[in-house]
Scaffold this active site. Sequence first.
Site, short mmCIF file in Angstrom:
data_model
loop_
_atom_site.label_atom_id
_atom_site.label_comp_id
_atom_site.label_asym_id
_atom_site.label_seq_id
_atom_site.Cartn_x
_atom_site.Cartn_y
_atom_site.Cartn_z
N ARG A 1 26.64 34.36 47.38
CA ARG A 1 25.80 33.70 46.76
C ARG A 1 25.05 32.48 47.68
O ARG A 1 23.69 32.29 47.50
CB ARG A 1 25.97 33.13 45.46
CG ARG A 1 26.04 34.41 44.43
CD ARG A 1 26.21 33.84 43.01
NE ARG A 1 27.43 33.13 43.08
CZ ARG A 1 28.23 33.42 41.95
NH1 ARG A 1 27.94 33.87 40.92
NH2 ARG A 1 29.32 32.56 41.66
N LYS B 1 54.22 43.80 51.79
CA LYS B 1 55.12 42.77 52.40
C LYS B 1 56.24 43.77 53.13
O LYS B 1 56.55 44.75 52.20
CB LYS B 1 55.90 41.86 51.45
CG LYS B 1 54.87 40.60 51.11
CD LYS B 1 55.33 39.60 50.06
CE LYS B 1 54.40 38.80 49.60
NZ LYS B 1 54.15 37.59 50.31
N GLU C 1 58.09 29.23 43.20
CA GLU C 1 57.03 28.76 44.07
C GLU C 1 57.20 27.10 43.70
O GLU C 1 57.54 26.65 42.44
CB GLU C 1 55.56 29.23 43.56
CG GLU C 1 55.29 30.60 43.87
CD GLU C 1 53.99 30.96 43.72
OE1 GLU C 1 53.00 30.98 44.76
OE2 GLU C 1 53.55 30.85 42.37
N ASP D 1 49.42 36.18 36.03
CA ASP D 1 49.24 36.06 37.26
C ASP D 1 50.12 36.66 38.37
O ASP D 1 49.96 37.10 39.24
CB ASP D 1 49.27 34.41 37.53
CG ASP D 1 48.89 33.98 38.91
OD1 ASP D 1 47.96 34.70 39.59
OD2 ASP D 1 49.81 33.15 39.75
N HIS E 1 52.71 41.72 40.57
CA HIS E 1 53.39 41.64 41.86
C HIS E 1 55.07 42.01 41.28
O HIS E 1 55.78 42.82 41.86
CB HIS E 1 53.70 40.20 42.39
CG HIS E 1 52.55 39.77 42.88
ND1 HIS E 1 51.48 40.84 43.39
CD2 HIS E 1 51.64 38.78 42.68
CE1 HIS E 1 50.06 39.90 43.61
NE2 HIS E 1 50.51 38.72 43.30
C1 BG6 Z 1 48.89 35.39 44.07
C2 BG6 Z 1 49.02 34.57 42.60
O1 BG6 Z 1 48.60 36.81 43.45
O2 BG6 Z 1 50.14 35.24 44.34
C3 BG6 Z 1 49.34 33.05 43.15
O3 BG6 Z 1 47.64 34.47 42.21
C4 BG6 Z 1 50.61 33.03 43.74
O4 BG6 Z 1 49.25 32.02 41.85
C5 BG6 Z 1 50.58 34.15 45.04
O5 BG6 Z 1 50.80 31.80 44.28
C6 BG6 Z 1 51.89 34.37 45.54
O6 BG6 Z 1 51.66 34.94 46.59
P1 BG6 Z 1 53.05 34.93 47.93
O7 BG6 Z 1 52.74 36.00 48.71
O8 BG6 Z 1 52.95 33.59 48.54
O9 BG6 Z 1 54.23 34.84 47.00
#
Ligand code: BG6
Length: 531
Positions: free
Chosen positions: A73, A226, A260, A279, A284
């Site tokens: 944008r 991965k 994390e 999230d 994942h």
């Molecule tokens: C993302 C999330 O999809 O994956 C994030 O929105 C998260 O919050 C991230 O930190 C983690 O990805 P990776 O590859 O660093 O484990």
Amino acid sequence: MSEMTGFTDSRDGDFCPIIHVADVNVERDTPPCAITIFGATGDLTNRKLIPAFYDLAVQKLLPDEFVVVGYGRRPQDETQFREGLAAGVKEFARLDWDETVWKWLAERIFYQQGAYDQAGSFATLDARLNELEQQFKTRGNRLYYIATPPGEFAPIIENVGALRQNDRAFGRGPANAPARGPRGWWRLIIEKPFGSDLKSAHDLNELLGRYFNETEVFRIDHYLGKETVQNILALRFANAIMEPIWNNRYIDHVQIVVAEKVGVGRRGGYYETSGALRDMVVNHMFQLLTMVAMEAPVSLTANAIRDEKVKVLRALRMFGSPDEVLDNTRRGQYDGYKEEESVAPDSHVETYVALKVHVDNWRWFGVPFYLRHGKALPQRSTEIVIRWKDTPNVLFNQGGERVKSNMLIFRIQPDESFAFRVNAKVPGSGNEIHDVRMDFAYADGLHGEPPEAYERLLQDALLGDGTLFTRRDEVEVAWSIVDSIFDAWKDAPAPHPYEKESWGPAESDELIGRDKRRWHVPHDNEDVAHE
Ligand code: BG6
């Protein structure tokens, strides 16, 4: 997909993998293509997408007939746009900076300013793409990458969809239509979050279905890119020793831990609408679970693999009542979350989640799967742990202490590897047993460091291979499970607080502890033997 066909130890006692790989580094010809990135001034483009294209270019995996149009944008000077991306490549690309490669790529990068909800802006984009298609001979192949916040997904899909309908009609269109190149394929990549509940995901799928076939839609879950995640299938189905013991007869439980170290940082605004469950878990972590739990697919094609994955999700036991949800889930929030940028001072959003789930089929009946994920934990690590049952413990018990059970750990982060824990006799005249590990790290074997997830996924989308992307039905089944959890959480008390750099609230330890098990704690550079 890499296939492992052997695995043995070396002569000198140290465990050492010898792996014969069927098709590592098989060259796949990436077709000509014009790529449009919506949300081009955002973080993802700078940190992941352009660095991944750069890494592919270094490996000569992109064709000369290739062009990228960044769409956003904000007005942007094209030279400045490229300079910003160059800085991103220097910082985030996997491979070293090479001026010649960057020059090649930068000559193929353009910027187009426009709105996401106005047909006129898309007509201008279309005209620009037509010109560039002719200049770079991309044969009408187009890949649209939606990397914007989710609020923009629907207008973008509608506007690209309208272009698509014109494009399809073009072959039969008026004789005086402007000159255009040949007609090619069109595909769409969509970033997460794909919806925020079952209804919104379903609506998005319906909208996509109005304009595109399912084979043209690529829903990103970067965990599937991965290497170790793909390796789960190779380890399970390319080794005869695995399948007979991969079931409830021998396996005690499975743990999936995604830890994390960072907090939400500047993403508080987004996180407030998502929380840890939306999230990380619905996408994942459920993907990791399906790779561990699925039956062998009939082939390695996209649909055969996704058919098996969706069966696992369908077999996940639905919680029968809000009380059952609360009994099998724990929520936490790190101290200081409420003070983060764009976070409500009374926020109930969870930054930590732990779940106990069951896959109700013949293979897994009675085997609990424990999942936990949190931000602001002591380290960044993602591991899947398969824990086998105890032995009868009559021969080698050490003064009453149990011999440790076997364990297989897939380590996905920070480095990609896997390790088996087995028991061996300590040299000497006694019968003392000690656990040792047999491990394999990508950094030490095969072709060294594996590609970044986005390299693999972008290349696959260009090749039209949807194996590592999620299918419509997978997404919707996953949301149906998570929706039931959210419904129960709505009236639940606030999440349990936990200190930053701790392993989450004590209530989460109780979830697994009452089953006489403990959370797996990943160790940085430490032997899993000390678990
Ligand atoms: C993302 C999330 O999809 O994956 C994030 O929105 C998260 O919050 C991230 O930190 C983690 O990805 P990776 O590859 O660093 O484990």
